[in-house]
Design a protein around this motif. Structure first.
Motif, PDB file in Angstrom:
ATOM      1  N   ASP A 136     -13.463  54.090  16.171  1.00  0.00           N
ATOM      2  CA  ASP A 136     -14.101  54.303  14.819  1.00  0.00           C
ATOM      3  C   ASP A 136     -15.029  55.467  14.590  1.00  0.00           C
ATOM      4  OD1 ASP A 136     -14.331  52.947  12.211  1.00  0.00           O
ATOM      5  OD2 ASP A 136     -16.432  52.970  13.242  1.00  0.00           O
ATOM      6  N   ILE A 137     -15.734  55.647  15.532  1.00  0.00           N
ATOM      7  CA  ILE A 137     -16.969  56.828  15.233  1.00  0.00           C
ATOM      8  C   ILE A 137     -16.067  58.061  15.167  1.00  0.00           C
ATOM      9  CG2 ILE A 137     -18.935  58.026  15.726  1.00  0.00           C
ATOM     10  CD1 ILE A 137     -19.846  55.194  16.669  1.00  0.00           C
ATOM     11  N   LYS A 140     -13.906  58.742  12.476  1.00  0.00           N
ATOM     12  CA  LYS A 140     -14.756  59.272  11.159  1.00  0.00           C
ATOM     13  C   LYS A 140     -15.164  60.666  11.320  1.00  0.00           C
ATOM     14  CE  LYS A 140     -16.719  55.063   9.747  1.00  0.00           C
ATOM     15  NZ  LYS A 140     -17.757  53.931  10.260  1.00  0.00           N
ATOM     16  N   VAL A 143     -12.160  63.097  10.421  1.00  0.00           N
ATOM     17  CA  VAL A 143     -11.812  63.053   9.094  1.00  0.00           C
ATOM     18  C   VAL A 143     -13.056  64.102   8.414  1.00  0.00           C
ATOM     19  CG1 VAL A 143     -12.027  61.822   6.798  1.00  0.00           C
ATOM     20  CG2 VAL A 143     -10.901  60.711   8.628  1.00  0.00           C
ATOM     21  N   ILE A 144     -14.193  63.903   8.562  1.00  0.00           N
ATOM     22  CA  ILE A 144     -15.463  64.605   7.964  1.00  0.00           C
ATOM     23  C   ILE A 144     -15.537  66.038   8.518  1.00  0.00           C
ATOM     24  CG2 ILE A 144     -16.435  62.630   7.174  1.00  0.00           C
ATOM     25  CD1 ILE A 144     -18.648  62.825   9.272  1.00  0.00           C
ATOM     26  N   ASN A 150     -21.482  65.799   5.269  1.00  0.00           N
ATOM     27  CA  ASN A 150     -20.729  64.296   5.660  1.00  0.00           C
ATOM     28  C   ASN A 150     -21.432  64.104   6.921  1.00  0.00           C
ATOM     29  OD1 ASN A 150     -19.579  63.899   3.286  1.00  0.00           O
ATOM     30  ND2 ASN A 150     -17.723  64.877   3.887  1.00  0.00           N
ATOM     31  N   LEU A 154     -22.994  60.329   8.039  1.00  0.00           N
ATOM     32  CA  LEU A 154     -22.729  59.532   9.179  1.00  0.00           C
ATOM     33  C   LEU A 154     -23.944  59.293  10.183  1.00  0.00           C
ATOM     34  CD1 LEU A 154     -20.579  58.109  11.130  1.00  0.00           C
ATOM     35  CD2 LEU A 154     -19.842  60.223  11.814  1.00  0.00           C
ATOM     36  N   GLU A 157     -25.789  56.463   8.754  1.00  0.00           N
ATOM     37  CA  GLU A 157     -25.341  55.195   9.225  1.00  0.00           C
ATOM     38  C   GLU A 157     -25.374  54.867  10.717  1.00  0.00           C
ATOM     39  OE1 GLU A 157     -20.729  55.063   8.297  1.00  0.00           O
ATOM     40  OE2 GLU A 157     -20.656  53.663   9.988  1.00  0.00           O
TER      41      GLU A 157
END
Ligand code: FEO
Length: 172
Positions: A136-137, A140, A143-144, A150, A154, A157
């Motif tokens: 999952d990480i 992300k 993508v970023i 960004n 993260l 988060e």
């Protein structure tokens, strides 16, 4: 009572979990040094989880009347590259650990150790979660990208992760 073979592989898994703990502690310190406190927090919680995994296994050896053998732990790396590289390493490492847990389960089957099979089911499930979290990480980050604002979102988060001590009884 557990067999000599089961005892040996469980003690080796304690060693592997302690190595995982140290690996994540090293990664956490690396991220902290880079100023990414949220990444550092997430990895520090991971360190706490791995230590807890080691203790669950160690206590199980004791509970079954086995002999605990605390084995030497290899030092982890110091540098881990970009955050994408950090999480590629995390995912690869967790896939490796999944292989180790599956190997333990196989021994429990060969030894006809039904209690160990039930005990190890928690670890089999835990590895599904461990791999999913890292994936999952990593997704992300892909993508970023590795730089820019960004990453800071993260980081924020990841700063919210809190350690919840695992226990076999409340996990099943
Ligand atoms: Fe103890 Fe990350 O597996």
């Amino acid at each position: 009572m557990i067999s000599e073979k089961m005892q040996k592989v469980l003690n080796k898994q304690v060693q592997a979990e302690m190595y995982s703990a140290n690996l994540y502690l090293a990664m956490s310190s690396y991220c902290d040094f880079k100023g990414l406190k949220g990444f550092a927090n997430w990895l520090r919680v991971q360190y706490q989880e791995e230590t807890a995994h080691a203790l669950l296994l160690l206590d199980y050896v004791k509970e079954r009347g086995g002999k605990v053998e605390v084995l030497q732990i290899e030092a982890p790396a110091v540098e881990f590259g970009t955050m994408t590289e950090v999480f590629k390493t995390v995912l690869k490492h967790e896939q490796h650990v999944t292989g180790l847990i599956n190997g333990l389960y196989e021994v429990a089957i060969q030894e006809k150790d039904f209690a160990a099979q039930i005990f190890l089911q928690w670890f089999v499930n835990e590895q599904v979660e461990e791999e999913a979290n890292a994936t999952d990480i990593l997704g992300k980050l892909e993508v970023i990208g590795d730089s820019g604002v960004n990453v800071l979102y993260l980081d924020k988060e990841l700063s919210t992760r809190v350690f919840v001590p695992p226990s076999i009884s409340n996990a099943n």
